[in-house]
Write an enzyme that holds these catalytic residues in place. Structure first.
Site, PDB file in Angstrom:
ATOM      1  N   LEU A 165      19.374  49.270  47.539  1.00  0.00           N
ATOM      2  CA  LEU A 165      19.503  49.839  46.188  1.00  0.00           C
ATOM      3  C   LEU A 165      20.922  50.311  45.874  1.00  0.00           C
ATOM      4  CD1 LEU A 165      16.083  51.732  46.066  1.00  0.00           C
ATOM      5  CD2 LEU A 165      16.681  49.618  44.894  1.00  0.00           C
ATOM      6  N   HIS A 166      21.849  50.151  46.804  1.00  0.00           N
ATOM      7  CA  HIS A 166      23.273  50.379  46.541  1.00  0.00           C
ATOM      8  C   HIS A 166      23.554  51.741  45.912  1.00  0.00           C
ATOM      9  CE1 HIS A 166      22.153  46.091  46.221  1.00  0.00           C
ATOM     10  NE2 HIS A 166      23.084  45.975  47.138  1.00  0.00           N
ATOM     11  N   CYS A 167      22.814  52.772  46.346  1.00  0.00           N
ATOM     12  CA  CYS A 167      22.985  54.152  45.816  1.00  0.00           C
ATOM     13  C   CYS A 167      22.818  54.192  44.300  1.00  0.00           C
ATOM     14  CB  CYS A 167      24.361  54.733  46.163  1.00  0.00           C
ATOM     15  SG  CYS A 167      24.705  54.831  47.899  1.00  0.00           S
ATOM     16  N   ALA A 168      22.056  53.269  43.732  1.00  0.00           N
ATOM     17  CA  ALA A 168      21.957  53.231  42.267  1.00  0.00           C
ATOM     18  C   ALA A 168      20.530  52.864  41.839  1.00  0.00           C
ATOM     19  CB  ALA A 168      22.974  52.238  41.711  1.00  0.00           C
TER      20      ALA A 168
ATOM     21  N   ASN B 187      24.626  57.043  42.258  1.00  0.00           N
ATOM     22  CA  ASN B 187      24.194  58.417  42.597  1.00  0.00           C
ATOM     23  C   ASN B 187      25.358  59.412  42.693  1.00  0.00           C
ATOM     24  OD1 ASN B 187      21.450  58.286  42.476  1.00  0.00           O
ATOM     25  ND2 ASN B 187      21.164  57.785  44.644  1.00  0.00           N
TER      26      ASN B 187
END
Ligand code: PLP
Length: 387
Positions: free
Chosen positions: A342-345, A100
């Site tokens: 979601l690991h910013c992705a 992101n």
């Protein structure tokens, strides 16, 4: 209880002692700001910042030390570069695996008339290179892409993408958050016009450090996002056009940069490739240990299975347990620190088929040991077998 830090993809820990020492020495022994004071300690701090720029230029085969800009992290670097470069009507291509830090500035820019499209990737996170060229339109200005996925560790073909960009007259912006300090990044050989990095992951510097390096022709094309005092041409209220002052207003994170400088010296001493080799040995052993659990239908390993074309980040989707529960039990019962979700992705998880549940991510570092890997495998096995 034993603790085991397997969240190096988020930030590396521990840092080499020399990094912490350098921060301490600066804060207690030097302390001065740079570009502001005309006394010895200010000159000595300026000299050390210059050395940090030199080390980064050397590491990434950048064009010139003055073109190294320090920021507080790669998120800031990407914001400055994308928002300063892209104008209404411009189009940019990214991979479908982006963080992101790339996507959110682009979504903001979309509201101002900038277009973007995603180059598709396979289910193991690898880029489908043949899909790049058909997406290029007359208004396409650049390709911006991460070098390795923060979700599953898959490495992107930077050199090939750089070659296509050069042939087609597009700028190439590389997000090296997960590879800087691990995998060679060469701005010349890979035709990278703008290289963005963060200091606190594999580079092993302190949090609050990062930056970007510009090829000379990019300097006038990027409008500075921030402006203010630089300690230079103080008789003028205009933003300086020269580097690095054009993009470095305000007091810098000097303790952090001193730590980053020490980290870069540490890497130089180790030799490029040493840490990567260690991390890949561990990754291979970890994946081998997970495969029987995958065969039993207890989990799925997302991304590439072998050691080629990847870094030491492994994502696991448990089949019968909530990922959050697995991560919670690893931490509370075994002291194993991972990152879940979601690991910013989100786009990467959609590509990998792990959206919206997300995964439990294990990421290794220079100080992770074989014993840590065995311990983690034992813990995962016990939890998923319901022991
Ligand atoms: C590929 C990638 N890009 C960008 C970022 C953002 O890094 P930072 O928080 O240091 O700005 C990360 C961090 O996880 C990342 O993995």
């Amino acid at each position: 209880m034993r603790t085991c830090y397997l969240d190096n993809g988020s930030t590396s820990f521990p840092k080499p002692k020399a990094v912490a020492d350098a921060v301490y020495e600066y804060m207690t022994g030097v302390g001065a700001n740079i570009g502001r004071g005309g006394y010895e300690s200010a000159y000595s701090a300026a000299e050390m910042v210059f050395e940090a720029r030199q080390l980064l230029t050397e590491l990434f085969n950048g064009p010139d030390c003055k073109n190294v800009i320090f920021t507080k992290n790669i998120t800031e670097s990407l914001n400055v570069v994308l928002k300063g470069l892209l104008k209404p009507g411009d189009r940019i291509l990214v991979s479908s695996m982006e963080h992101n830090a790339m996507m959110r500035p682009l979504v903001q820019l979309m509201a101002k008339g900038v277009e973007f499209d995603r180059i598709p990737c396979r289910e193991d996170g690898s880029l489908i290179l043949e899909e790049l060229e058909p997406l290029i339109k007359p208004n396409t200005k650049a390709v911006a892409m991460l070098h390795a996925s923060n979700v599953c560790g898959t490495v992107m073909p930077a050199e090939e993408v750089g070659r296509i960009c050069k042939e087609k007259g597009l700028f190439f912006i590389l997000d090296a958050a997960q590879t800087a300090g691990l995998i060679p990044v060469d701005m010349e050989a890979q035709n990278i016009d703008v290289l963005c990095f963060t200091g606190h992951k594999s580079l092993l510097g302190p949090q609050g450090t990062g930056g970007f390096i510009l090829k000379e022709h990019m300097i006038p094309l990027i409008d500075p996002l921030l402006s203010g005092g630089t300690g230079s041409i103080s008789d003028s209220e205009e933003v300086p056009s020269f580097m690095p002052d054009r993009f470095e207003p305000g007091t810098m994170n000097l303790p952090g940069i001193m730590g980053l400088r020490a980290a870069l010296l540490w890497h130089k001493e180790q030799g490029m490739g040493t840490v990567l080799g260690h991390e890949l040995d561990l990754t291979e052993a970890f994946i081998k240990g997970l495969e029987p659990l995958e065969k039993e239908g207890l989990l799925r390993i997302a991304g590439i299975k072998g050691r080629e074309g990847r870094v030491g980040v492994v994502s696991v989707l448990p089949a019968k347990t909530d990922p959050a529960e697995l991560a919670f039990r690893l931490d509370s019962e075994y002291g194993i620190m991972t990152r879940v979700g979601l690991h910013c992705a989100p786009s990467a998880h959609k590509t990998l088929g792990t959206f919206p549940a997300g995964t439990v991510r294990f990421s290794f570092g220079y100080s992770t040991s074989e014993d840590d890997i065995e311990y983690a495998l034992k813990a995962i096995g016990e939890i998923l077998h319901g022991d």
